[in-house]
Scaffold this motif. Sequence first.
Motif, PDB file in Angstrom:
ATOM      1  N   SER A   5       0.807  -1.212   0.000  1.00  0.00           N
ATOM      2  CA  SER A   5       0.000   0.000   0.000  1.00  0.00           C
ATOM      3  C   SER A   5       0.845   1.270   0.000  1.00  0.00           C
ATOM      4  CB  SER A   5      -0.916   0.026   1.225  1.00  0.00           C
ATOM      5  OG  SER A   5      -0.160   0.309   2.383  1.00  0.00           O
ATOM      6  N   GLY A   6       2.100   1.164   0.429  1.00  0.00           N
ATOM      7  CA  GLY A   6       2.931   2.348   0.549  1.00  0.00           C
ATOM      8  C   GLY A   6       2.563   3.191   1.755  1.00  0.00           C
ATOM      9  N   ASN A   7       1.740   2.672   2.647  1.00  0.00           N
ATOM     10  CA  ASN A   7       1.283   3.402   3.819  1.00  0.00           C
ATOM     11  C   ASN A   7       2.044   2.923   5.054  1.00  0.00           C
ATOM     12  OD1 ASN A   7      -0.061   4.552   5.950  1.00  0.00           O
ATOM     13  ND2 ASN A   7      -2.096   3.927   5.295  1.00  0.00           N
ATOM     14  N   PRO A   8       2.933   3.751   5.605  1.00  0.00           N
ATOM     15  CA  PRO A   8       3.728   3.312   6.760  1.00  0.00           C
ATOM     16  C   PRO A   8       2.902   3.130   8.035  1.00  0.00           C
ATOM     17  CG  PRO A   8       4.176   5.607   6.254  1.00  0.00           C
ATOM     18  CD  PRO A   8       3.286   5.088   5.166  1.00  0.00           C
ATOM     19  N   ALA A   9       1.722   3.735   8.098  1.00  0.00           N
ATOM     20  CA  ALA A   9       0.896   3.626   9.304  1.00  0.00           C
ATOM     21  C   ALA A   9      -0.003   2.394   9.280  1.00  0.00           C
ATOM     22  CB  ALA A   9       0.044   4.885   9.452  1.00  0.00           C
ATOM     23  N   GLN A  10      -0.101   1.723   8.160  1.00  0.00           N
ATOM     24  CA  GLN A  10      -0.993   0.573   8.049  1.00  0.00           C
ATOM     25  C   GLN A  10      -0.360  -0.659   8.696  1.00  0.00           C
ATOM     26  OE1 GLN A  10      -1.958  -0.894   4.100  1.00  0.00           O
ATOM     27  NE2 GLN A  10      -4.036  -1.342   4.793  1.00  0.00           N
ATOM     28  N   THR A  11      -1.113  -1.298   9.601  1.00  0.00           N
ATOM     29  CA  THR A  11      -0.626  -2.521  10.232  1.00  0.00           C
ATOM     30  C   THR A  11      -1.029  -3.711   9.391  1.00  0.00           C
ATOM     31  OG1 THR A  11      -2.624  -2.680  11.596  1.00  0.00           O
ATOM     32  CG2 THR A  11      -0.723  -1.537  12.555  1.00  0.00           C
ATOM     33  N   ARG A  12      -0.167  -4.721   9.369  1.00  0.00           N
ATOM     34  CA  ARG A  12      -0.455  -5.909   8.573  1.00  0.00           C
ATOM     35  C   ARG A  12       0.208  -7.116   9.217  1.00  0.00           C
ATOM     36  NH1 ARG A  12       3.867  -3.616   7.074  1.00  0.00           N
ATOM     37  NH2 ARG A  12       5.522  -4.566   5.900  1.00  0.00           N
ATOM     38  N   LEU A  13      -0.374  -8.286   8.945  1.00  0.00           N
ATOM     39  CA  LEU A  13       0.144  -9.514   9.523  1.00  0.00           C
ATOM     40  C   LEU A  13      -0.329 -10.682   8.671  1.00  0.00           C
ATOM     41  CD1 LEU A  13       1.759 -10.490  12.020  1.00  0.00           C
ATOM     42  CD2 LEU A  13      -0.416 -10.658  13.237  1.00  0.00           C
ATOM     43  N   ALA A  14       0.530 -11.676   8.527  1.00  0.00           N
ATOM     44  CA  ALA A  14       0.170 -12.902   7.803  1.00  0.00           C
ATOM     45  C   ALA A  14      -0.162 -13.983   8.822  1.00  0.00           C
ATOM     46  CB  ALA A  14       1.330 -13.346   6.912  1.00  0.00           C
ATOM     47  N   PHE A  15      -1.078 -14.873   8.457  1.00  0.00           N
ATOM     48  CA  PHE A  15      -1.542 -15.932   9.342  1.00  0.00           C
ATOM     49  C   PHE A  15      -1.500 -17.277   8.639  1.00  0.00           C
ATOM     50  CE2 PHE A  15      -3.926 -12.054  10.235  1.00  0.00           C
ATOM     51  CZ  PHE A  15      -3.582 -11.847  11.559  1.00  0.00           C
ATOM     52  N   ALA A  16      -1.129 -18.304   9.383  1.00  0.00           N
ATOM     53  CA  ALA A  16      -1.167 -19.674   8.877  1.00  0.00           C
ATOM     54  C   ALA A  16      -1.467 -20.587  10.057  1.00  0.00           C
ATOM     55  CB  ALA A  16       0.158 -20.051   8.220  1.00  0.00           C
ATOM     56  N   HIS A  17      -1.918 -21.797   9.769  1.00  0.00           N
ATOM     57  CA  HIS A  17      -2.252 -22.737  10.831  1.00  0.00           C
ATOM     58  C   HIS A  17      -1.022 -23.440  11.378  1.00  0.00           C
ATOM     59  CE1 HIS A  17      -4.148 -26.728  12.176  1.00  0.00           C
ATOM     60  NE2 HIS A  17      -4.239 -25.861  13.157  1.00  0.00           N
ATOM     61  N   ARG A  18      -0.171 -23.927  10.485  1.00  0.00           N
ATOM     62  CA  ARG A  18       0.986 -24.721  10.905  1.00  0.00           C
ATOM     63  C   ARG A  18       2.208 -23.843  11.160  1.00  0.00           C
ATOM     64  NH1 ARG A  18      -0.399 -28.609   5.997  1.00  0.00           N
ATOM     65  NH2 ARG A  18       0.426 -26.765   4.979  1.00  0.00           N
ATOM     66  N   ARG A  19       2.969 -24.209  12.200  1.00  0.00           N
ATOM     67  CA  ARG A  19       4.175 -23.453  12.528  1.00  0.00           C
ATOM     68  C   ARG A  19       5.196 -23.489  11.399  1.00  0.00           C
ATOM     69  NH1 ARG A  19       4.929 -25.534  18.598  1.00  0.00           N
ATOM     70  NH2 ARG A  19       4.320 -27.393  17.495  1.00  0.00           N
ATOM     71  N   LYS A  20       5.272 -24.608  10.673  1.00  0.00           N
ATOM     72  CA  LYS A  20       6.240 -24.678   9.566  1.00  0.00           C
ATOM     73  C   LYS A  20       5.870 -23.678   8.473  1.00  0.00           C
ATOM     74  CE  LYS A  20       4.321 -28.306   6.642  1.00  0.00           C
ATOM     75  NZ  LYS A  20       4.616 -29.525   5.922  1.00  0.00           N
ATOM     76  N   ASP A  21       4.577 -23.457   8.252  1.00  0.00           N
ATOM     77  CA  ASP A  21       4.139 -22.457   7.273  1.00  0.00           C
ATOM     78  C   ASP A  21       4.444 -21.047   7.769  1.00  0.00           C
ATOM     79  OD1 ASP A  21       3.172 -24.428   5.544  1.00  0.00           O
ATOM     80  OD2 ASP A  21       1.156 -24.356   6.416  1.00  0.00           O
ATOM     81  N   VAL A  22       4.223 -20.810   9.058  1.00  0.00           N
ATOM     82  CA  VAL A  22       4.532 -19.500   9.647  1.00  0.00           C
ATOM     83  C   VAL A  22       6.020 -19.212   9.505  1.00  0.00           C
ATOM     84  CG1 VAL A  22       4.658 -18.205  11.816  1.00  0.00           C
ATOM     85  CG2 VAL A  22       2.564 -19.457  11.217  1.00  0.00           C
TER      86      VAL A  22
END
Length: 185
Positions: A5-22
Amino acid sequence: MDVASGNPAQTRLAFAHRRKDVHALNQSIRASLRDENAPPEILFQTDTGPRAMAAGDRIVFGKNDKDLGVKNGMLGTVVEANDGGLSVALDGDTRRKMTFDPLQYRSFDHGYAVTIHKSQGATVDQSYVLASRTMDEHLAYVAMTRHRDDMRLYVSQEDRPKWAVHLQRDKAPKQTRHRSGPYMG
């Protein structure tokens, strides 16, 4: 900064079920954000193995520690990494800064992606969800409700969950669900 987004104030996070994927997501995201001007890395031994940390890295804490004032699942940004420790600006309303010795507290990891279980209670502007066949409908619901503004779901043919059998890459347009209402195609 959110690269998409080019927005430094935007928070983001990725999610996965398995720890190996994380772990794979964390390594991939971190590698894509680092360039030749990136700050120097320091290698630390953590409960989950060696991790290279540098200023600007996202970090997640894996265990409660009253003395440090951190809880399992807390996120922050590394402000400084050196042989003596890590200084972290914790996420939240107050943006508290803390420093700890990784030889004493080893329960931390990169925090670009977390497990769905660890994400419960978290809210971010932008979320990215990696679906897998080990995810049931309940986990999918938790993962897909962590965002404020936008969520992107990633499903592979090889690891497709049962609840996603009707999703077809060649038939369905790119689906992004906005909080202002359901996706209408």
